[in-house]
Scaffold this active site. Structure first.
Site, PDB file in Angstrom:
ATOM      1  N   CYS A  70      28.519  74.374  36.787  1.00  0.00           N
ATOM      2  CA  CYS A  70      29.561  73.428  37.192  1.00  0.00           C
ATOM      3  C   CYS A  70      30.879  73.852  36.559  1.00  0.00           C
ATOM      4  O   CYS A  70      30.979  73.934  35.337  1.00  0.00           O
ATOM      5  CB  CYS A  70      29.182  72.019  36.736  1.00  0.00           C
ATOM      6  SG  CYS A  70      30.506  70.824  36.992  1.00  0.00           S
ATOM      7  N   CYS A 100      28.812  65.573  34.882  1.00  0.00           N
ATOM      8  CA  CYS A 100      30.181  65.060  35.030  1.00  0.00           C
ATOM      9  C   CYS A 100      30.468  64.406  36.376  1.00  0.00           C
ATOM     10  O   CYS A 100      31.558  63.874  36.567  1.00  0.00           O
ATOM     11  CB  CYS A 100      31.182  66.180  34.781  1.00  0.00           C
ATOM     12  SG  CYS A 100      31.230  67.391  36.103  1.00  0.00           S
ATOM     13  N   CYS A 124      19.351  78.205  43.886  1.00  0.00           N
ATOM     14  CA  CYS A 124      18.114  77.627  43.359  1.00  0.00           C
ATOM     15  C   CYS A 124      18.503  76.783  42.153  1.00  0.00           C
ATOM     16  O   CYS A 124      18.912  77.321  41.127  1.00  0.00           O
ATOM     17  CB  CYS A 124      17.194  78.795  42.977  1.00  0.00           C
ATOM     18  SG  CYS A 124      15.570  78.278  42.480  1.00  0.00           S
TER      19      CYS A 124
END
Ligand SMILES: [Zn+2]
Length: 133
Positions: A99, A55, A122
């Site tokens: 996210c 996004c 990570c």
């Protein structure tokens, strides 16, 4: 429908499949992991912002990037767009990072970072894009 945000966030898995490469889809939408050492942003040393490949949300500043030796891009801190949630898959208790804007899986965060934050994010290179600047 008009979207004013940086990039429109797909609202169905069909749209996600159209937007992402198969490898990106496997990681972002199915919580996959790329093969260590293969990420094209692994050795990126440019100044800028690492953004969500799904996004475009800003996730990690280049200032936070360090070489963890694991084969995945690693960061010692994240922006407010990165969420955390428990992940107990594969018989381990880990903390998944994702996210917040589109829900895409990014990787995991560990408490063994070598810098003063003590954190090691990570992250799959395929889950990231890079914006210079
Ligand atoms: Zn996203």
């Amino acid at each position: 429908m008009e979207h004013k945000s940086v990039e429109a966030v797909p609202c169905s898995e069909v749209e996600w499949k159209a937007k992402l490469t198969p490898d990106q889809y496997r990681i972002l939408r199915e919580k996959g992991t790329e093969v260590a050492g293969t990420g094209k942003l692994l050795h990126n040393k440019e100044t800028g912002m690492y953004v969500c490949a799904g996004c475009g949300a800003g996730l990690f500043s280049s200032d936070a990037k360090f070489d963890s030796g694991t084969g995945w891009p690693s960061f010692d801190k994240a922006t407010e767009n990165v969420g955390r949630r428990p992940d107990t898959r594969q018989g381990m208790v880990r903390t998944e990072v994702y996210c917040k804007k589109c829900g895409g899986h990014l990787g995991h965060v560990f408490d063994d970072g070598p810098t003063k934050t003590g954190k090691r994010y990570c992250v799959n290179s395929l889950a990231l894009g890079f914006r210079k600047g």
